[in-house]
Enzyme design. Structure first.
Site, PDB file in Angstrom:
ATOM      1  N   ASN A  87     -12.595  21.259 102.378  1.00  0.00           N
ATOM      2  CA  ASN A  87     -12.451  22.463 101.227  1.00  0.00           C
ATOM      3  C   ASN A  87     -13.245  23.672 102.071  1.00  0.00           C
ATOM      4  O   ASN A  87     -14.049  23.513 102.910  1.00  0.00           O
ATOM      5  CB  ASN A  87     -13.512  22.067 100.223  1.00  0.00           C
ATOM      6  CG  ASN A  87     -12.814  21.189  99.469  1.00  0.00           C
ATOM      7  OD1 ASN A  87     -11.482  21.162  98.978  1.00  0.00           O
ATOM      8  ND2 ASN A  87     -13.555  19.955  98.806  1.00  0.00           N
ATOM      9  N   LYS A 117     -15.107  25.350 114.295  1.00  0.00           N
ATOM     10  CA  LYS A 117     -13.881  24.941 113.503  1.00  0.00           C
ATOM     11  C   LYS A 117     -12.723  25.413 114.765  1.00  0.00           C
ATOM     12  O   LYS A 117     -12.458  26.538 114.722  1.00  0.00           O
ATOM     13  CB  LYS A 117     -13.666  25.372 112.132  1.00  0.00           C
ATOM     14  CG  LYS A 117     -12.455  24.827 111.443  1.00  0.00           C
ATOM     15  CD  LYS A 117     -12.626  25.134 110.064  1.00  0.00           C
ATOM     16  CE  LYS A 117     -11.319  24.593 109.310  1.00  0.00           C
ATOM     17  NZ  LYS A 117     -10.066  24.893 109.793  1.00  0.00           N
ATOM     18  N   LYS A 312     -15.092  29.596 106.405  1.00  0.00           N
ATOM     19  CA  LYS A 312     -14.079  30.305 107.230  1.00  0.00           C
ATOM     20  C   LYS A 312     -14.431  31.465 107.398  1.00  0.00           C
ATOM     21  O   LYS A 312     -15.003  32.421 106.671  1.00  0.00           O
ATOM     22  CB  LYS A 312     -12.911  30.322 106.409  1.00  0.00           C
ATOM     23  CG  LYS A 312     -12.276  29.112 105.939  1.00  0.00           C
ATOM     24  CD  LYS A 312     -11.640  28.391 107.240  1.00  0.00           C
ATOM     25  CE  LYS A 312     -10.192  28.990 107.509  1.00  0.00           C
ATOM     26  NZ  LYS A 312      -8.964  28.420 107.341  1.00  0.00           N
TER      27      LYS A 312
HETATM   28  N1  0OX Z   1     -10.820  22.020 113.388  1.00  0.00           N
HETATM   29  C1  0OX Z   1     -11.975  21.342 113.714  1.00  0.00           C
HETATM   30  O1  0OX Z   1     -12.688  21.901 114.537  1.00  0.00           O
HETATM   31  C2  0OX Z   1     -12.491  20.188 112.619  1.00  0.00           C
HETATM   32  C3  0OX Z   1     -11.769  19.712 111.682  1.00  0.00           C
HETATM   33  N2  0OX Z   1     -12.131  18.702 111.027  1.00  0.00           N
HETATM   34  C4  0OX Z   1     -13.293  17.950 111.228  1.00  0.00           C
HETATM   35  O2  0OX Z   1     -13.873  17.145 110.292  1.00  0.00           O
HETATM   36  C5  0OX Z   1     -12.810  16.199 109.441  1.00  0.00           C
HETATM   37  C6  0OX Z   1     -13.599  14.825 109.237  1.00  0.00           C
HETATM   38  C7  0OX Z   1     -13.672  14.771 108.003  1.00  0.00           C
HETATM   39  C8  0OX Z   1     -12.824  15.972 107.058  1.00  0.00           C
HETATM   40  C9  0OX Z   1     -12.282  17.093 108.388  1.00  0.00           C
HETATM   41  N3  0OX Z   1     -14.146  18.562 112.085  1.00  0.00           N
HETATM   42  C10 0OX Z   1     -13.987  19.639 112.817  1.00  0.00           C
HETATM   43  N4  0OX Z   1     -14.720  20.296 113.864  1.00  0.00           N
END
Ligand code: 0OX
Length: 328
Positions: A87, A117, A312
């Site tokens: 989310n 992220k 974000k």
């Molecule tokens: N894009 C990222 O860097 C990233 C994406 N997803 C997650 O965790 C998952 C694990 C549980 C829900 C999302 N961590 C990240 N660092």
């Protein structure tokens, strides 16, 4: 087996281990211990031995990263444990609301692991007894595509883990900014369409039916979780990231264990500032309840965990160039 072969078998194994170690230092630790020409000459020696003795070729040999055949298409892969999405929130108030919901549900103070992220593609890497057996895209979270051949060409993905464990690691495959710029420059010179951003370039590179093309795109990875946390010794997200690194995966070094939502917000502001200096694109920060038992208590909604949130960043304002400024 003839004596001469035993010394060749031994040499081939030595070369494989040495080359895999050099590759790990260069692509995962970003800290090579030898010059490229040393790697190249050992690599050529191994190629010669394998050409003369094909029975000595093993799957984890660095010569096996790039497959020969071109695929007709990609097989479907069913993810036993779904790859959830996150989310999104866009302001401090929502971060504070998330923290309050979590504390209320757990009736206690909570620590969070903050991770950058990464703006790439989610991938899953399945290992059996330490050997990479399958790589797949996230797809819709339940069904993805088998892109094993293409992921084998990504040098930071270990073909053989440091322990012979069986697990499914999950993370982000991305194209570094410099590789993106170089690729678009080359495509422009060739009169081809350019990619809009590194994420699209990574997606296009992983969708290649010919892994020899993927191998040239200089993709990289940051792993951040496993399908089943029971497959790790760690009982928190922060320790799990170190455990993944110890197994030979590339993990993002900017992670931070935060003991309050104020610390989380400081981390967010810090990287909103720094994001332009990173060698890869990020589109925000992922905040995860650190303790796995607490994650389990919080559980999931249909599409996303209740124990994680993605903050974000506002879209990077396009760097106004002198030509864009209206003078008249
Ligand atoms: N894009 C990222 O860097 C990233 C994406 N997803 C997650 O965790 C998952 C694990 C549980 C829900 C999302 N961590 C990240 N660092």
């Amino acid at each position: 087996m003839k004596v001469v072969e035993q010394s060749i078998v031994k040499r081939a194994k030595e070369l494989r281990n040495q080359l895999n170690q050099y590759s790990y230092e260069y692509y995962v630790k970003d800290d090579p211990s030898v010059e490229d020409f040393v790697y190249d000459s050992l690599y050529q020696e191994l190629v010669k031995i394998e050409n003369n003795h094909p029975e000595l070729v093993s799957e984890d040999s660095p010569t096996q990263r790039v497959g020969g055949r071109v695929l007709e298409g990609f097989e479907k892969v069913e993810h036993d444990i779904p790859l959830y999405s996150l989310n999104d929130v866009f302001n401090k108030e929502d971060i504070i609301a998330f923290d309050k919901r979590v504390q209320k549900a757990l009736n206690r103070q909570v620590s969070y692991t903050c991770e950058l992220k990464i703006d790439g593609l989610s991938v899953s890497l399945r290992y059996e007894n330490g050997k990479l057996v399958q790589g797949a895209t996230r797809g819709d979270g339940t069904v993805g595509e088998d892109i094993t051949e293409n992921l084998r060409t990504v040098r930071s993905i270990p073909l053989q883990l440091k322990n012979s464990v069986s697990l499914e690691a999950r993370g982000e495959c991305y194209m570094p900014k410099k590789s993106f710029m170089r690729l678009n420059q080359h495509r422009e010179e060739e009169g081809q369409d350019v990619f809009a951003n590194p994420r699209n370039a990574a997606a296009g590179s992983l969708r290649q039916l010919d892994s020899k093309i993927t191998a040239k795109r200089n993709l990289s990875t940051f792993l951040y979780s496993v399908a089943d946390t029971g497959s790790l010794a760690s009982s928190t997200q922060f320790d799990a990231l170190q455990e993944l690194a110890d197994l030979g995966f590339q993990t993002n070094q900017e992670r931070k264990l935060c003991h309050s939502i104020d610390e989380v917000w400081d981390y967010i502001e810090d990287f909103q500032e720094k994001r332009g200096d990173l060698s890869y694109e990020i589109d925000g920060v992922v905040i995860k309840v650190n303790d796995f038992d607490q994650q389990e208590k919080l559980g999931y909604t249909v599409k996303a965990p209740r124990w994680a949130i993605a903050y974000k960043f506002p879209p990077e304002e396009a760097q106004t160039t002198i030509q864009d400024i209206q003078w008249t």
